[in-house]
Design a protein around this motif. Sequence first.
Motif, short mmCIF file in Angstrom:
data_model
loop_
_atom_site.label_atom_id
_atom_site.label_comp_id
_atom_site.label_asym_id
_atom_site.label_seq_id
_atom_site.Cartn_x
_atom_site.Cartn_y
_atom_site.Cartn_z
N ASP A 1 16.23 -40.87 52.64
CA ASP A 1 16.81 -41.36 53.90
C ASP A 1 15.89 -41.06 55.08
OD1 ASP A 1 18.97 -42.18 52.47
OD2 ASP A 1 20.36 -40.67 53.24
N LYS B 1 12.77 -43.13 55.16
CA LYS B 1 13.02 -44.52 55.56
C LYS B 1 13.50 -44.62 57.00
CE LYS B 1 14.27 -46.34 51.03
NZ LYS B 1 15.42 -46.43 50.10
N LYS C 1 16.21 -43.34 58.18
CA LYS C 1 17.66 -43.50 58.27
C LYS C 1 18.35 -42.41 59.08
CE LYS C 1 18.83 -46.33 54.30
NZ LYS C 1 19.37 -46.27 52.93
#
Lengths: 407, 407
Positions: A398, A401, A403
């Motif tokens: 996460d 990326k 996120k």
Amino acid sequence: MSSYHPLTLDEAMQLSRTVLDLFDANSELTCQEIGDGNLNLVFHITDTNSRNSVIVKQALPYAKIVGESWPLSLDRARIEREILQEEYRICPGSVPQVYYYDDELALTIMEDLSDHVIMRKGLIEGNHYPLFSKHIGEFMARTLFYTSDLAMDQSLKKEKVKKFVNPDQCKITEDLIFEEPYRFSERNNYSPSIEDEAEALRTDHELHLEIAILREKFLTQAQALLHGDLHTGSIFITPESTKVIDPEFAYYGPIGFDIGAILANLLLHYVSVPGWVRGEAAVSAREEELLLMVQNVWTEFERSFCELWDQDVQDYMARTKGYQEFYVAKLLQDSAGYAGSKMIRRIVGLAHVADIDTINDETIREQAERKALSIGKNLVKNHRKITSITDFMNLVIDASKGKVGQR
Amino acid sequence: MSSYHPLTLDEAMQLSRTVLDLFDANSELTCQEIGDGNLNLVFHITDTNSRNSVIVKQALPYAKIVGESWPLSLDRARIEREILQEEYRICPGSVPQVYYYDDELALTIMEDLSDHVIMRKGLIEGNHYPLFSKHIGEFMARTLFYTSDLAMDQSLKKEKVKKFVNPDQCKITEDLIFEEPYRFSERNNYSPSIEDEAEALRTDHELHLEIAILREKFLTQAQALLHGDLHTGSIFITPESTKVIDPEFAYYGPIGFDIGAILANLLLHYVSVPGWVRGEAAVSAREEELLLMVQNVWTEFERSFCELWDQDVQDYMARTKGYQEFYVAKLLQDSAGYAGSKMIRRIVGLAHVADIDTINDETIREQAERKALSIGKNLVKNHRKITSITDFMNLVIDASKGKVGQR
């Protein structure tokens, strides 16, 4: 010989010839000083006839950092060679063999591993180490389990705690990992392009709370005899063999600190991959390989640690149903927290890693740095909620990326 | 004098006269040995002219228990007197003053406190100690805060950890508190009338898990320099004054272990009240008084500890917002767990408390024992869920009303 002084090349050769059987009267020795001169002298001595060789390592009474010297106890040489001997006993072949030592000279003569390469360098060169996760997982499981209260007589363990109290080396860790990245410090070291990240680290109270908790555990929890500095620069490797070196930071601390060091350094390499590998598909394959190594280091550690526990646990209460699961779950949380804090300090603190610092392209380097910080913060902030290695990997993925917010 | 041997009365008097200014040439000394002969010799020496008096305490190289002797290191005498000196410095007037010591003889000459009574005895006699909670709360806050990483230079703290490694004394605690009550052991000691309770302790896996967790914390967490044996038999008291004695179990451990010892011993007295106090209303009033003392010990500790933290914390990261609350909340949980485990061991383990053992009426004694076990188990099993002293008190009250199952 006696009373401490730094050895010359000639003295190192003469000592080796005198005290070791390895070099006979016909030997023709050559000697090179191959240390970085920062903390230790490292002499590489070879007999040009027999090709036998050894390493002579001598501690210096200071660390040279940012031009200044930082006084250090020579006792770390005694600690280092005792740990090498101990680790050799607990996990044969996993560390260089000690041939000779002189604690007064703060000196150890040991097995030469120059057929191996430093793992950090090997990774940057794109080499593959398919056995590493298994080797290091077992090394950590064995050395940590057998020096803990789980497997030792508790009175003997206390004597060992006493023997490996290591204030100078611990202070380096306490300052550089658990404090300086979170405040202004002259020793912090990062490029102006990530000043926003550095400021965020100084003002993020949620992060500070978790770091304070990890720091306290490092300061107080005498759980097992750690290597204490288990990064990829402390590992000699070939595709078939893994050897751990430089345990001069050894002391009794939280088990997750060693595991976290390995995970952090693999992840620091993972974020650096686009700086080294050409082509999107190749980057992606190498990244996957590294993430799998990260996951396997934990899985191999856990498997081996639980196996040793089932076979060899000595503590009566530790046999309680459910206690092993509880204990190992905490180790994973600690490992995540320490991995994250080690990633953060390698980006903004005094000491960096070559994996990232030697990326030539500034943009790629900056991206790697930001990704490392993002993963590091995500691990630190969420470490106490992790319940499985899948949770851990998801936090990594996460964050890489984007996120989670970088601020 | 030198080389260890147990002193005679005459030698104790002669030594005191020689090394102290307190007794002049005209003094007429009398000497009584007032120890229980179990672990130490304790000489009470008085000058019948001036009424000046001192205590000479000398460690014996063994503990006499259940007829056998258990070898003990004489080093505990050095540990005890160093701790007394340290506590006297950190919390003046809270412990007897050390006048003289000889580590080779394992001997300390100290302030005579015979105007005080042993608190356990004072409680059994029905005395009131309205200042106790405040005194002991402050004593624990000061001694524990100032020896922790919160307030100390961390390198000096590590040297101190080393100095107070105390394997023999810790082994007694580890065996008697955190293991033997939960398995068959020849040293366990309880009446056949509570065999059902003893068996339940041996087979309750939920309880064993929590004990294993508390045991591990005791084995590994070097949080602060503990007294290590802080029960009401280690406290000399008057309604105005509280003095802590006998710190020979001192070592670096979890702060909640000391707090838990006080709470457990007040609660062990609380369950014994119907054995001593006549009349339902009087029993109820005394019980309320004791529960309030329990609550106030924690409240006074917490207040004083947080005050010291706000004034004097040295650790940079410990200043993080929310960290004090987190830290203190854990201390309360630990205190509950250690209080519960200490209550349990005093009922079924080797060493009991006079509060309960000297109750003549067998039925009332058995009720007190069952109530103690019920409270102890409730605290241990729920310690990690406690978030406030109200939670803690409710666990005590529920268990003493039989609101939790005894099996």
